[in-house]
Design a protein around this motif. Structure first.
Motif, PDB file in Angstrom:
ATOM      1  N   ASN A 113       0.792  -1.227   0.000  1.00 41.36           N
ATOM      2  CA  ASN A 113       0.000   0.000   0.000  1.00 41.36           C
ATOM      3  C   ASN A 113       0.828   1.283   0.000  1.00 41.36           C
ATOM      4  O   ASN A 113       0.279   2.367   0.171  1.00 41.36           O
ATOM      5  N   HIS A 114       2.128   1.157  -0.190  1.00 37.34           N
ATOM      6  CA  HIS A 114       2.974   2.349  -0.128  1.00 37.34           C
ATOM      7  C   HIS A 114       4.224   2.140  -0.981  1.00 37.34           C
ATOM      8  O   HIS A 114       4.910   1.132  -0.851  1.00 37.34           O
ATOM      9  N   GLY A 115       4.487   3.095  -1.849  1.00 34.98           N
ATOM     10  CA  GLY A 115       5.679   2.991  -2.664  1.00 34.98           C
ATOM     11  C   GLY A 115       6.079   4.308  -3.302  1.00 34.98           C
ATOM     12  O   GLY A 115       5.284   5.260  -3.361  1.00 34.98           O
ATOM     13  N   ILE A 116       7.316   4.357  -3.759  1.00 31.24           N
ATOM     14  CA  ILE A 116       7.879   5.527  -4.440  1.00 31.24           C
ATOM     15  C   ILE A 116       8.203   5.111  -5.878  1.00 31.24           C
ATOM     16  O   ILE A 116       8.871   4.102  -6.106  1.00 31.24           O
ATOM     17  N   TYR A 117       7.725   5.912  -6.810  1.00 28.88           N
ATOM     18  CA  TYR A 117       7.948   5.689  -8.247  1.00 28.88           C
ATOM     19  C   TYR A 117       8.791   6.856  -8.747  1.00 28.88           C
ATOM     20  O   TYR A 117       8.392   8.010  -8.644  1.00 28.88           O
ATOM     21  N   THR A 118       9.971   6.538  -9.261  1.00 28.30           N
ATOM     22  CA  THR A 118      10.875   7.570  -9.756  1.00 28.30           C
ATOM     23  C   THR A 118      11.181   7.311 -11.224  1.00 28.30           C
ATOM     24  O   THR A 118      11.525   6.191 -11.599  1.00 28.30           O
ATOM     25  N   ILE A 119      11.020   8.344 -12.024  1.00 31.25           N
ATOM     26  CA  ILE A 119      11.412   8.268 -13.420  1.00 31.25           C
ATOM     27  C   ILE A 119      12.838   8.804 -13.474  1.00 31.25           C
ATOM     28  O   ILE A 119      13.075   9.998 -13.269  1.00 31.25           O
ATOM     29  N   GLU A 180       5.098   9.631  -4.772  1.00 27.71           N
ATOM     30  CA  GLU A 180       4.770   8.702  -3.696  1.00 27.71           C
ATOM     31  C   GLU A 180       3.312   8.301  -3.841  1.00 27.71           C
ATOM     32  O   GLU A 180       2.428   9.140  -4.024  1.00 27.71           O
ATOM     33  N   PHE A 181       3.062   6.996  -3.764  1.00 25.14           N
ATOM     34  CA  PHE A 181       1.704   6.446  -3.810  1.00 25.14           C
ATOM     35  C   PHE A 181       1.442   5.759  -2.480  1.00 25.14           C
ATOM     36  O   PHE A 181       2.287   4.982  -2.012  1.00 25.14           O
ATOM     37  N   LYS A 182       0.274   6.057  -1.903  1.00 28.55           N
ATOM     38  CA  LYS A 182      -0.017   5.529  -0.566  1.00 28.55           C
ATOM     39  C   LYS A 182      -1.507   5.333  -0.403  1.00 28.55           C
ATOM     40  O   LYS A 182      -2.293   6.184  -0.800  1.00 28.55           O
ATOM     41  N   ILE A 183      -1.870   4.204   0.194  1.00 27.15           N
ATOM     42  CA  ILE A 183      -3.262   3.949   0.552  1.00 27.15           C
ATOM     43  C   ILE A 183      -3.325   4.027   2.063  1.00 27.15           C
ATOM     44  O   ILE A 183      -2.648   3.275   2.773  1.00 27.15           O
ATOM     45  N   GLU A 184      -4.123   4.971   2.531  1.00 23.88           N
ATOM     46  CA  GLU A 184      -4.278   5.140   3.979  1.00 23.88           C
ATOM     47  C   GLU A 184      -5.700   4.791   4.356  1.00 23.88           C
ATOM     48  O   GLU A 184      -6.632   5.160   3.681  1.00 23.88           O
ATOM     49  N   ASP A 185      -5.828   4.052   5.436  1.00 24.27           N
ATOM     50  CA  ASP A 185      -7.182   3.677   5.906  1.00 24.27           C
ATOM     51  C   ASP A 185      -7.781   4.751   6.745  1.00 24.27           C
ATOM     52  O   ASP A 185      -7.213   5.563   7.341  1.00 24.27           O
TER      53      ASP A 185
END
Length: 185
Positions: A113-119, A180-185
């Motif tokens: 549910n959490h990650g960093i995507y870098t181009i 940054e992509f994140k899913i928070e409850d």
């Protein structure tokens, strides 16, 4: 299966994509992906020349919004990618046509549910920088700002996308952008 490394030999009337080697298929996939992105750039430029920058920007956004929701499910189905978490989104980003052969990417999956995507390398950004096309850079990178957030929200309504870095770059060795992509409850 013929395991062709390329198609430099004689014409094959019953040729199938499966006749090519893995390496040849990867080269073809990357070439097709570059053409996919190039079509957008050509289309945008044509609309801008015939009308104006505002119309081109508005229509480009509409096209990408519509295309994204045809492209993502097609990739998910073709590659059997399931789920609506950050991990599944990253799998799509690794394989989607507007990334393959055009971008060099780095993924840091902290958890599902959490990650960093870098181009790390963007062909379009390099082109814009080389030729001083600041307005196209702002348009292209501006699309990413809403597109990544929109994609995250559609992929999972609880997913948030935060921009960590955008061009302009001080040095060409810097990453193009980071998210940054994140899913928070």
């Amino acid at each position: 299966m013929r395991d062709l490394k390329d198609y430099s030999g004689p014409f094959i009337p019953d040729l199938k994509r499966s006749d090519f080697s893995k390496e040849a298929l990867v080269r073809a996939w990357e070439a097709t992906s570059r053409c996919f992105v190039m079509i957008d750039g050509l289309w945008y430029t044509l609309i801008k020349e015939k009308y104006d920058e505002a119309t081109a920007g508005k229509l480009d956004r509409e096209i990408w919004e519509k295309m994204t929701w045809k492209e993502i499910p097609a990739i998910q189905e073709a590659l059997n990618i399931h789920g609506n978490d950050v991990e599944a989104l990253f799998k799509v980003y690794q394989t989607i046509p507007d990334s393959v052969g055009v971008l060099e990417m780095k993924f840091e999956l902290k958890n599902k549910n959490h990650g960093i995507y870098t181009i790390t390398n963007c062909r379009a950004l390099k082109h814009f920088e080389k030729y001083g096309k600041k307005e196209l850079q702002e348009t292209a990178c501006g699309i990413d700002v809403w597109a990544f957030a929109d994609t995250a929200r559609h992929f999972n309504p609880k997913m948030k996308c935060t921009n960590l870095k955008l061009p302009p770059r001080r040095d060409p060795s810097e990453p193009a952008c980071s998210w940054e992509f994140k899913i928070e409850d």
